[in-house]
Design an enzyme around this catalytic site. Sequence first.
Site, PDB file in Angstrom:
ATOM      1  N   LYS A  51       9.058  -1.185  14.680  1.00  0.00           N
ATOM      2  CA  LYS A  51       9.676  -0.832  13.395  1.00  0.00           C
ATOM      3  C   LYS A  51      10.730   0.253  13.608  1.00  0.00           C
ATOM      4  O   LYS A  51      11.820   0.209  13.033  1.00  0.00           O
ATOM      5  CB  LYS A  51       8.622  -0.294  12.434  1.00  0.00           C
ATOM      6  N   GLY A 108      -5.006  -2.120   4.778  1.00  0.00           N
ATOM      7  CA  GLY A 108      -4.200  -3.249   4.296  1.00  0.00           C
ATOM      8  C   GLY A 108      -4.891  -4.588   4.521  1.00  0.00           C
ATOM      9  O   GLY A 108      -4.956  -5.434   3.627  1.00  0.00           O
ATOM     10  N   ARG A 109      -5.431  -4.784   5.721  1.00  0.00           N
ATOM     11  CA  ARG A 109      -6.018  -6.099   6.049  1.00  0.00           C
ATOM     12  C   ARG A 109      -7.419  -6.261   5.476  1.00  0.00           C
ATOM     13  O   ARG A 109      -8.053  -7.287   5.674  1.00  0.00           O
ATOM     14  CB  ARG A 109      -5.995  -6.309   7.561  1.00  0.00           C
ATOM     15  N   GLU A 121      -5.092  -7.221  14.392  1.00  0.00           N
ATOM     16  CA  GLU A 121      -4.577  -5.887  14.064  1.00  0.00           C
ATOM     17  C   GLU A 121      -5.731  -4.884  14.123  1.00  0.00           C
ATOM     18  O   GLU A 121      -5.521  -3.707  14.412  1.00  0.00           O
ATOM     19  CB  GLU A 121      -3.915  -5.867  12.674  1.00  0.00           C
ATOM     20  N   LYS A 179       0.843  -1.197   0.000  1.00  0.00           N
ATOM     21  CA  LYS A 179       0.000   0.000   0.000  1.00  0.00           C
ATOM     22  C   LYS A 179       0.880   1.250   0.000  1.00  0.00           C
ATOM     23  O   LYS A 179       0.698   2.167  -0.773  1.00  0.00           O
ATOM     24  CB  LYS A 179      -0.921  -0.034   1.220  1.00  0.00           C
ATOM     25  N   HIS A 189      -5.650 -34.087  16.299  1.00  0.00           N
ATOM     26  CA  HIS A 189      -4.569 -34.957  16.769  1.00  0.00           C
ATOM     27  C   HIS A 189      -3.430 -34.128  17.354  1.00  0.00           C
ATOM     28  O   HIS A 189      -2.307 -34.611  17.463  1.00  0.00           O
ATOM     29  CB  HIS A 189      -4.083 -35.834  15.613  1.00  0.00           C
ATOM     30  N   GLU A 194      10.333  -4.896   4.754  1.00  0.00           N
ATOM     31  CA  GLU A 194      10.430  -6.284   4.273  1.00  0.00           C
ATOM     32  C   GLU A 194      10.160  -6.351   2.771  1.00  0.00           C
ATOM     33  O   GLU A 194      10.896  -6.991   2.014  1.00  0.00           O
ATOM     34  CB  GLU A 194       9.403  -7.173   5.002  1.00  0.00           C
TER      35      GLU A 194
HETATM   36  O1  F6P Z   1       2.921  -3.198   9.756  1.00  0.00           O
HETATM   37  C1  F6P Z   1       1.572  -3.307   9.611  1.00  0.00           C
HETATM   38  C2  F6P Z   1       1.133  -2.948   8.227  1.00  0.00           C
HETATM   39  O2  F6P Z   1       1.049  -1.579   8.087  1.00  0.00           O
HETATM   40  C3  F6P Z   1      -0.181  -3.637   7.907  1.00  0.00           C
HETATM   41  O3  F6P Z   1      -1.270  -2.970   8.385  1.00  0.00           O
HETATM   42  C4  F6P Z   1      -0.104  -3.756   6.430  1.00  0.00           C
HETATM   43  O4  F6P Z   1      -1.019  -4.700   5.954  1.00  0.00           O
HETATM   44  C5  F6P Z   1       1.331  -4.177   6.261  1.00  0.00           C
HETATM   45  O5  F6P Z   1       2.037  -3.434   7.239  1.00  0.00           O
HETATM   46  C6  F6P Z   1       1.930  -3.949   4.906  1.00  0.00           C
HETATM   47  O6  F6P Z   1       1.926  -2.606   4.552  1.00  0.00           O
HETATM   48  P1  F6P Z   1       2.145  -2.160   3.052  1.00  0.00           P
HETATM   49  O7  F6P Z   1       1.054  -2.745   2.230  1.00  0.00           O
HETATM   50  O8  F6P Z   1       2.116  -0.667   3.066  1.00  0.00           O
HETATM   51  O9  F6P Z   1       3.485  -2.674   2.609  1.00  0.00           O
END
Ligand code: F6P
Length: 568
Positions: free
Chosen positions: A532, A295-296, A381, A233, A412, A239
Amino acid sequence: MATYFSKVQCYIATMTNMQTASSHAVRAPLNSLAQWKALQSHCSQQANAHLRDMFKGDAARAKSLSIEGPGKMFMDYSKQRVTTQTMELLLSLADASGLRARIDAMFRGDKINVTEDRAVLHIALRAPRTSRIMVDGVDVVPSVHQVLDRMSAFADSIRSGAWKGHTGKRIRNVINIGIGGSDLGPAMAYDALCAYTARDISFRFVSNVDATDFAEKTRDCDPAETLFIVCSKTFTTLETMTNANTARDWALKGLGGDVAAVAKHFVAVSTNAEKVKAFGIDTANMFGFWDWVGGRYSMDSAIGLSTMVAVGPAAFKEMLGGFHEMDEHFRTTPFAKNLPVLMALVGIWNTNFLGAQTLAVLPYDQYLDRFSSYLQQLEMESNGKHVTLDGARVQWSTCPAVWGQPGTNGQHAFYQMIHQGTPLVPCDFIAFCEPLNPIGKHQDLLIANVLAQAEALAFGKTLSEVEAEGSAPWLAQHREFDGNRPTTTILCPKLTPATFGRLIALYEHKVFVQGTIWGINSFDQWGVELGKVLAQRIIPELSGAAPKPAHDSSTQQLIERYRAGRGR
Ligand code: F6P
């Protein structure tokens, strides 16, 4: 690194510039409401109630505490520790919490995400072309469909082989790079809809900054046949950007170093065109979405591009249709017959009155392997918050820990604790009548198991029943099951793209209802920021380039050991 800081700074700027949460109507604390207190006293009266007696005393219980929703989605919550009176009290609590007004505000496009000054309009992502949904005076539906149309054309070209890689080969591997909402939804959806996917293309998902994720997912891929979908987003997430850079190096190395190859092997999904451009992806190959999609809550936006390539535009649209049906059900159905509302209220009862601290979500369908991981972000979240919209500390529990995995495997492993352990673990069982792989008796065995589990959890086995079976007296207590363990069973006709859309929307709206009752903002995630920021400080310290780190003695010791372990 610089990009990452800009994400944090952007949050801070947003926070200072926008209207404050105090513009939100202040609400009386939840636990001061008469409806809350009525539930508390009802709960004490119910303290000794057992599901065995509730069923014995009410022949109509199963009928009165179950409901059919869109697409014949059937929800039986009669094995929850509720009575019709409990449900009436919970419904009054929902009314007193202003649920109707909040639902209307969300669907109207009001900026109900007050801490980020944003509308919350994932429902617009599946609105039909003919609807109108306004944000800041602009109808957002045409742009939603414009993106969907571009996604369809792109998906078709990958699926048909018309899209060629840099060397002229067709794409055989699609790798989604993203994390959180830009990974969990697409990865889960790919598994869930696997039966409907193109089997001549492999779909993989890279999320972890641990290089192992990238290395293992690409080790058998030919760069000439590989397309990366970089989903973020913000397009600043540490990452994702690290993995995207690694992917670009990997692709260029395998394609002779010609940067023109990027255009054929990378597309982006983001709200941030500037950053996409700066990364080197042509914005012609970018699929956008909007700040009003959290995002979610984004798996049915362009973030679902990998899903659309996998299942094709028609099935994707079928899925959106399922989402929309549940949206309409949620928006228009009286609360007493409203699936997301009832599911949410049962959860409130378990969490706030029976004291449950977790929720196990147990799909009896292997295709829903990643469903609980996806729900962890959606629920935790969204509602893992300790401050109300008014800025006060909550004095009641909010989100339970959500976990689970497909049955029968869990039976199990961890079901022992659900049956005989000390914590109360409410469960959502999800099952489908018609199998997608009708082989032998598998489906009957699968369904017999889910029904048996719900039955065993509700009714248990008394000591006298165990003794009557001839169990040795010293063993009998070990074989006794208390029962009275609450479960809901959701039974749908078949796992189709539309059913899947309905199921996701069901949980999305359930989360919203619970957040509304708890009085919190389900749409921000400030809690992920501190870690972060601290990681950014530690990164240079690990290399030894930064001046001697100054942390608490534990962190300091671990940094020093790591450095020694890496010979630094
Ligand atoms: O760290 C949490 C978050 O902001 C989530 O809410 C989001 O889904 C994820 O990181 C990834 O963010 P982005 O889509 O901006 O890379």
